[in-house]
Design an enzyme around this catalytic site. Structure first.
Site, PDB file in Angstrom:
ATOM      1  N   ASP A  13       0.816  -1.221   0.000  1.00  0.00           N
ATOM      2  CA  ASP A  13       0.000   0.000   0.000  1.00  0.00           C
ATOM      3  C   ASP A  13       0.850   1.271   0.000  1.00  0.00           C
ATOM      4  OD1 ASP A  13      -2.108  -1.848   0.355  1.00  0.00           O
ATOM      5  OD2 ASP A  13      -1.913  -1.697   2.531  1.00  0.00           O
ATOM      6  N   GLU A 195     -11.008   0.629  -4.092  1.00  0.00           N
ATOM      7  CA  GLU A 195     -10.369   1.085  -2.856  1.00  0.00           C
ATOM      8  C   GLU A 195      -9.150   1.933  -3.216  1.00  0.00           C
ATOM      9  OE1 GLU A 195      -9.027  -2.469  -0.824  1.00  0.00           O
ATOM     10  OE2 GLU A 195      -8.387  -3.380  -2.708  1.00  0.00           O
TER      11      GLU A 195
END
Length: 544
Positions: A13, A195
């Protein structure tokens, strides 16, 4: 050239920011403490682990957090003379119907916070609570000084799309809270699981970057744009601008969750997470890693990879900045300092003094026997990331257990339901002895044990592991003798996201380190004099 991944091992991420001539990447740490890893570079080629900013209980307390919960998807930005760090603290992820009694998979707790600092080195502020409506929060600083929070919207209702789009709401610096109406600005595409949002402003357009397809093999980076921040957003002609979902031959798989940075001379680079599967088993024991490659803006105003193929690359063109190397980290740590070496972390608790000390016996890491390796509270486990498919690790431990509830040793650990643990213990039949406990994911969780190996009392024991992709071997020696290798070959491929334990989320990566348990509650300690970690281009069976 840039060699990918630039942040090997569990570093998912990525969020990247440039401040002057310095580049910083923040990555997720999940249940590992302290929270968030920040890496630093000046040339986008060479990187060093700089800090972990969430260091105290007021910022992060993960006691009781299930495996693969904790800190998700940080966003690091710089504006108004401050670094802004947004992160999710996941308290409950839920389980599937096979996951036992922990309840519904629909109800989940995602708490989003903001901390700031005038310096990347801190001190970082106490957190401002933002919302709990979903995860992957991101802060956009518009040209007029206004700030907006974006995040994935979670919908728990029956029959709903759990990933119910990207929502945006204004953040007031003066009031320290979100203000105004929350808007759903992007519902996503048929790939689903939308997302990881980030917004950028360029030449009159607001560009929205999202991750879609889930963080596994179908992962990808989607782009949309609008003349108005509030939308509507039109999709990129290619929809997905980076993915390996249709390229099973690509060395970097699971590519997605991207973020953009512009170099000093206006080139655009994208960082993204990826995974390197084991050749024979196809599982990613190194977890989700961070890669980077150059992107180009076309005449149509859309962003694409440099070769136009939209595929992650093992090697990428560097931006031509002056080379800036960092000293390599030591292969051996002797624990001579009063602080834990930066490569190491522990689990969940903001009170590490309950778990270990580097001053009670100078020159040693002392672990106090605490809860089991499956505990979600106080585990005396100190470990570092596995960052290569082939490596050797070793330590020496002084430990004199009195019964079978006291254990200490060397562990290869993914989570509380997936590990191989070479440990010293004691029982009334064998006395002090060595054995391996393996926690194996299956339809029914299974723990297996090797036969006990007697050990002499009162002497240190050296422990060692050799990992060669999916093959794992344990060895030991006493009094400077030859290494003795256990006859079993253990399966390292279970230490991966893809080897699912029942009902467990799997988003981290493999660690190797030291652990100590005392389930009797008396807190018997173990002293570790050093820890070695050496990566190898290849490994061989040490028993041959």
């Amino acid at each position: 050239m840039i060699q990918n991944p630039i942040l090997p091992g569990f570093n998912p991420d990525p969020s990247i920011v440039r401040v002057g001539d310095d580049y910083y990447i923040a990555t997720s740490t999940f249940e590992w403490y302290p929270g968030v890893q920040i890496h630093h570079s000046r040339d986008l080629v060479n990187w060093r682990l700089l800090s972990r900013p969430l260091t105290r209980a007021s910022q992060l307390n993960m006691l009781g957090a299930p495996d693969s919960c904790g800190v998700w998807a940080p966003c690091l930005t710089y504006a108004d003379g401050l670094f802004w760090l947004i992160y999710t603290d996941v308290k409950r992820y839920g389980r599937t119907s096979t996951g036992g009694a922990s309840g519904s998979a629909s109800l989940r707790d995602f708490h989003n916070y903001l901390v700031t600092s005038p310096s990347i080195d801190g001190p970082w502020s106490d957190p401002v609570y933002l919302n709990s409506s979903g995860f992957d929060p991101s802060l956009f600083h518009d040209d007029d000084g206004r700030k907006y929070l974006l995040n994935q919207l979670w919908d728990h209702r029956p029959g709903s799309n759990r990933f119910n789009g990207i929502v945006m709401q204004e953040y007031s610096v003066q009031e320290g809270k979100l203000i105004g109406r929350r808007e759903n600005i992007f519902k996503g595409t048929p790939h689903g699981l939308t997302e990881g949002p980030h917004i950028y402003k360029r030449k009159g357009y607001y560009y929205l970057l999202t991750a879609e397809g889930g963080t596994g093999w179908n992962h990808g980076v989607t782009m949309a744009r609008s003349r108005d921040l509030h939308g509507p957003y039109e999709l990129h002609p290619d929809q997905t601008i980076l993915s390996a979902r249709n390229r099973p031959d690509a060395a970097l798989q699971r590519a997605g969750h991207g973020d953009l940075v512009e170099t000093q001379d206006g080139q655009t680079y994208m960082v993204y997470l990826c995974g390197r599967p084991l050749r024979n088993r196809g599982t990613c024991t190194l977890g989700r890693e961070t890669a980077i490659q150059r992107m180009v803006w076309g005449e149509d105003g859309w962003l694409r990879t440099e070769d136009g193929q939209g595929t992650p690359q093992l090697q990428a063109a560097a931006p031509g900045l002056p080379e800036h190397r960092f000293a390599a980290g030591p292969e051996r740590e002797d624990f001579d300092a009063a602080q834990l070496p930066i490569a190491f972390q522990w689990l969940r608790t903001p009170w590490p003094e309950e778990l270990f000390s580097l001053t009670d016996r100078p020159g040693h890491l002392r672990l106090y026997g605490r809860e089991t390796l499956g505990s979600q509270f106080r585990q005396a486990l100190v470990a570092r990331r596995q960052q290569a498919h082939c490596y050797s690790a070793a330590t020496v431990v002084e430990f004199e257990p009195e019964h079978y509830q006291q254990q200490a040793g060397l562990v290869c650990y993914y989570g509380g339901a997936k590990f191989h643990y070479l440990y010293i213990t004691h029982d009334e039949t064998v006395g002090k002895h060595l054995r391996v406990m393996s926690s194996l994911p299956n339809h029914v969780q299974t723990d297996t044990f090797t036969a006990p190996i007697p050990l002499p009392a009162g002497v240190p024991v050296q422990l060692r592991v050799e990992v060669d992709e999916e093959r794992l071997y344990f060895g030991y020696r006493v009094d400077g003798g030859d290494w003795q290798w256990l006859p079993q070959q253990f399966d390292a491929s279970i230490l991966s996201d893809e080897a699912n334990a029942p009902g467990q989320p799997n988003f981290t990566g493999t660690f190797v380190g030291m652990a100590c348990q005392d389930m009797s509650g008396s807190g018997l300690h173990a002293d570790f004099d050093y820890f070695e970690y050496r990566e190898r281009p290849y490994c061989v069976n040490p028993m041959l």
